[in-house]
Design a protein around this motif. Structure first.
Motif, mmCIF file in Angstrom:
data_model
loop_
_atom_site.group_PDB
_atom_site.id
_atom_site.type_symbol
_atom_site.label_atom_id
_atom_site.label_comp_id
_atom_site.label_asym_id
_atom_site.label_seq_id
_atom_site.Cartn_x
_atom_site.Cartn_y
_atom_site.Cartn_z
ATOM 1 N N SER A 54 43.690 48.627 45.214
ATOM 2 C CA SER A 54 43.735 47.335 44.806
ATOM 3 C C SER A 54 43.212 46.432 44.806
ATOM 4 O O SER A 54 43.674 45.978 43.996
ATOM 5 N N ASP A 55 42.159 46.282 45.632
ATOM 6 C CA ASP A 55 40.827 46.111 44.763
ATOM 7 C C ASP A 55 40.437 46.283 43.924
ATOM 8 O O ASP A 55 40.356 44.661 42.315
ATOM 9 N N ASP A 56 39.946 46.668 43.569
ATOM 10 C CA ASP A 56 39.290 47.113 41.520
ATOM 11 C C ASP A 56 40.558 46.948 40.304
ATOM 12 O O ASP A 56 40.061 46.214 39.262
ATOM 13 N N MET A 57 41.654 47.078 41.097
ATOM 14 C CA MET A 57 43.025 47.258 40.259
ATOM 15 C C MET A 57 42.869 45.186 39.898
ATOM 16 O O MET A 57 43.073 45.473 38.833
ATOM 17 N N ALA A 58 43.025 44.692 40.874
ATOM 18 C CA ALA A 58 43.073 43.275 41.070
ATOM 19 C C ALA A 58 42.105 42.651 39.724
ATOM 20 O O ALA A 58 42.159 41.643 39.072
ATOM 21 N N LYS A 59 41.553 43.577 40.353
ATOM 22 C CA LYS A 59 39.785 42.628 39.627
ATOM 23 C C LYS A 59 39.601 42.485 38.129
ATOM 24 O O LYS A 59 39.499 42.269 37.064
ATOM 25 N N LYS A 60 40.433 43.942 38.277
ATOM 26 C CA LYS A 60 40.637 44.700 36.322
ATOM 27 C C LYS A 60 41.517 43.802 35.367
ATOM 28 O O LYS A 60 41.324 43.168 34.158
ATOM 29 N N ILE A 61 42.314 43.552 36.040
ATOM 30 C CA ILE A 61 43.705 42.503 35.953
ATOM 31 C C ILE A 61 42.898 41.286 35.512
ATOM 32 O O ILE A 61 44.043 41.034 34.367
ATOM 33 N N LEU A 62 42.208 40.233 36.443
ATOM 34 C CA LEU A 62 41.890 38.821 36.287
ATOM 35 C C LEU A 62 41.014 38.336 35.159
ATOM 36 O O LEU A 62 40.650 37.647 33.947
ATOM 37 N N VAL A 63 40.103 40.272 34.809
ATOM 38 C CA VAL A 63 39.514 39.513 34.091
ATOM 39 C C VAL A 63 40.257 39.593 32.758
ATOM 40 O O VAL A 63 40.002 39.016 31.533
ATOM 41 N N LEU A 64 40.668 40.414 32.259
ATOM 42 C CA LEU A 64 41.867 41.110 30.769
ATOM 43 C C LEU A 64 42.817 39.270 31.509
ATOM 44 O O LEU A 64 43.475 38.758 29.816
ATOM 45 N N LEU A 65 43.739 38.982 32.113
ATOM 46 C CA LEU A 65 44.315 37.802 31.725
ATOM 47 C C LEU A 65 43.242 36.376 30.983
ATOM 48 O O LEU A 65 43.781 35.682 30.805
ATOM 49 N N SER A 66 41.915 35.948 31.274
ATOM 50 C CA SER A 66 40.804 35.129 31.687
ATOM 51 C C SER A 66 40.343 35.389 30.443
ATOM 52 O O SER A 66 39.757 34.771 29.522
ATOM 53 N N ASP A 67 40.698 36.749 29.436
ATOM 54 C CA ASP A 67 39.305 37.116 27.920
ATOM 55 C C ASP A 67 41.295 37.494 27.264
ATOM 56 O O ASP A 67 41.166 38.567 26.627
ATOM 57 N N THR A 68 41.248 36.734 26.182
ATOM 58 C CA THR A 68 42.103 36.617 24.668
ATOM 59 C C THR A 68 41.036 37.653 24.035
ATOM 60 O O THR A 68 42.515 38.891 23.390
ATOM 61 N N LYS A 69 40.535 37.348 23.270
ATOM 62 C CA LYS A 69 39.760 38.365 22.365
ATOM 63 C C LYS A 69 39.762 39.877 23.093
ATOM 64 O O LYS A 69 39.686 40.261 22.056
ATOM 65 N N LYS A 70 39.472 40.199 24.433
ATOM 66 C CA LYS A 70 39.557 41.771 24.685
ATOM 67 C C LYS A 70 40.705 41.961 24.981
ATOM 68 O O LYS A 70 40.701 43.665 24.293
ATOM 69 N N VAL A 71 41.730 41.667 24.758
ATOM 70 C CA VAL A 71 43.352 41.610 24.967
ATOM 71 C C VAL A 71 43.623 41.750 23.897
ATOM 72 O O VAL A 71 44.350 43.231 23.364
ATOM 73 N N GLU A 72 43.187 41.921 23.247
ATOM 74 C CA GLU A 72 43.909 41.628 21.470
ATOM 75 C C GLU A 72 42.679 43.019 20.803
ATOM 76 O O GLU A 72 43.659 43.623 20.268
ATOM 77 N N MET A 73 41.244 43.224 20.981
ATOM 78 C CA MET A 73 40.586 44.143 21.048
ATOM 79 C C MET A 73 41.204 45.756 21.819
ATOM 80 O O MET A 73 41.458 46.268 20.461
ATOM 81 N N LEU A 74 41.329 45.484 22.671
ATOM 82 C CA LEU A 74 42.666 46.550 23.367
ATOM 83 C C LEU A 74 43.760 46.639 22.826
ATOM 84 O O LEU A 74 43.365 48.789 22.548
ATOM 85 N N SER A 75 44.687 46.099 22.419
ATOM 86 C CA SER A 75 45.940 45.994 21.362
ATOM 87 C C SER A 75 45.100 47.257 20.318
ATOM 88 O O SER A 75 46.288 48.288 20.379
ATOM 89 N N LEU A 76 44.364 47.300 19.243
ATOM 90 C CA LEU A 76 44.116 47.451 18.515
ATOM 91 C C LEU A 76 43.850 48.549 17.680
ATOM 92 O O LEU A 76 44.078 50.050 17.954
ATOM 93 N N ALA A 77 42.316 48.641 18.984
ATOM 94 C CA ALA A 77 42.849 50.381 19.645
ATOM 95 C C ALA A 77 42.736 50.823 20.040
ATOM 96 O O ALA A 77 43.081 52.480 19.437
#
Length: 323
Positions: A268-291
């Motif tokens: 759950s620590d690593d899960m939280a870490k990965k969530i927080l990274v994405l919440l702060s990176d708008t460009k990355k979540v948009e890239m993930l969505s398209l891919a």
């Protein structure tokens, strides 16, 4: 075992009165494959959906004598079968390693899914910032407890995040022997002031889930084991950015940091870490969505998978005719 096997056989005989059966595919559950193959004169293909020796101990329920008998019957079917396919390479290989067997005819081809129409998909303008979505049971196998634990850690860094939890509450057995349900887990993990940041909606229909995926910043998946994981495929089909565990067949569903993000299974620590990274990176979540959407089209297309399956079934029929 026998009543179930006879009921399946009765259904097969009814079909045979109307149409010749060239090949029958069925899952491995309860070892009924072995019961049937001995009583018909056409090939019976086993498609693995999650052997009970794997999923049973992860169900959160204590196994009893009937469960162990089921595991033994499924083992017998594994040892007797000749034709096997599976939704992932992981689940195709796992029983062969466990029981020291080798199936003569085997193939892995994914479960199929159609991408949703664009208007039903996640987009940069459709989601509510900092809303997380989990679709699955609150139990040990689906990892609902891990989601609550990870969410509590996310809130420590960002108190504005919310979680929508959709799925039945089956409870999780604690080390103390007590069975905890979701509200107890929420109250145990979150400060009292933050309990309201989890919206538990229980069972929800398909249209509601589609809307939630479109509206949520990130979709979560937390299973401790999965043959493949339709929760992930449905997210890819909806172009929804997904965080999922690097376990079992889930490992084959997307490419890490390209069409989704993996975390260490059960952590759950690593899960939280990965969530927080994405919440702060708008460009990355948009890239993930398209891919994610592109991967759904390229890899999980029903047409593509049907073509792969037909090749396998024809090989099975030719082999059966020779033997």
């Amino acid at each position: 075992y026998y009543f179930g096997g006879k009921a399946i056989l009765s259904g097969v005989r009814t079909i045979e009165k109307k149409k010749k059966i060239d090949v029958l595919e069925m899952e491995e559950s309860f070892g009924w494959h072995y019961f049937l193959q001995k009583r018909v004169d056409f090939p019976v293909v086993m498609r693995l959906h999650g052997p009970y020796y794997i999923n049973g101990p992860l169900s959160g329920e204590k196994l009893d004598a009937l469960d162990y008998r089921r595991i033994k019957r499924e083992e017998g079917a594994f040892r007797a079968t000749r034709y096997v396919n599976a939704p992932s390479n992981w689940v195709l290989e796992e029983p062969q390693k466990t029981y020291g067997i080798k199936w003569p005819f085997q193939m892995a081809f994914f479960n199929p899914i159609d991408p949703l129409p664009a208007e039903q998909c996640w987009s940069p303008s459709s989601y509510r910032p900092k809303q997380l979505l989990f679709v699955g049971r609150f139990d040990k196998l689906k990892g609902g407890d891990l989601v609550i634990e990870a969410f509590a850690k996310v809130l420590e860094s960002d108190p504005d995040v919310t979680l929508v939890f959709a799925g039945p509450d089956k409870g999780v057995d604690l080390a103390s022997g007590k069975r905890a349900f979701i509200q107890e887990a929420i109250e145990a993990c979150l400060p009292k002031a933050n309990v309201g940041r989890v919206q538990y909606i229980g069972l929800a229909d398909a249209d509601t889930i589609k809307s939630l995926r479109k509206q949520s910043h990130i979709t979560l998946m937390a299973s401790r084991s999965e043959t493949l994981g339709y929760a992930v495929l449905e997210s890819l089909a909806a172009a929804a950015p997904i965080v999922a565990p690097y376990v079992a067949g889930v490992c084959e569903t997307f490419e890490d940091n390209v069409s989704g993000v993996f975390f260490e299974g059960g952590n759950s620590d690593d899960m939280a870490k990965k969530i927080l990274v994405l919440l702060s990176d708008t460009k990355k979540v948009e890239m993930l969505s398209l891919a994610a959407y592109q991967r759904c089209q390229d890899v999980f297309s029903p047409t593509r998978i049907a073509d792969e399956a037909i090749v396998f079934y024809r090989e099975v029929m030719r082999d059966y005719a020779k033997n």
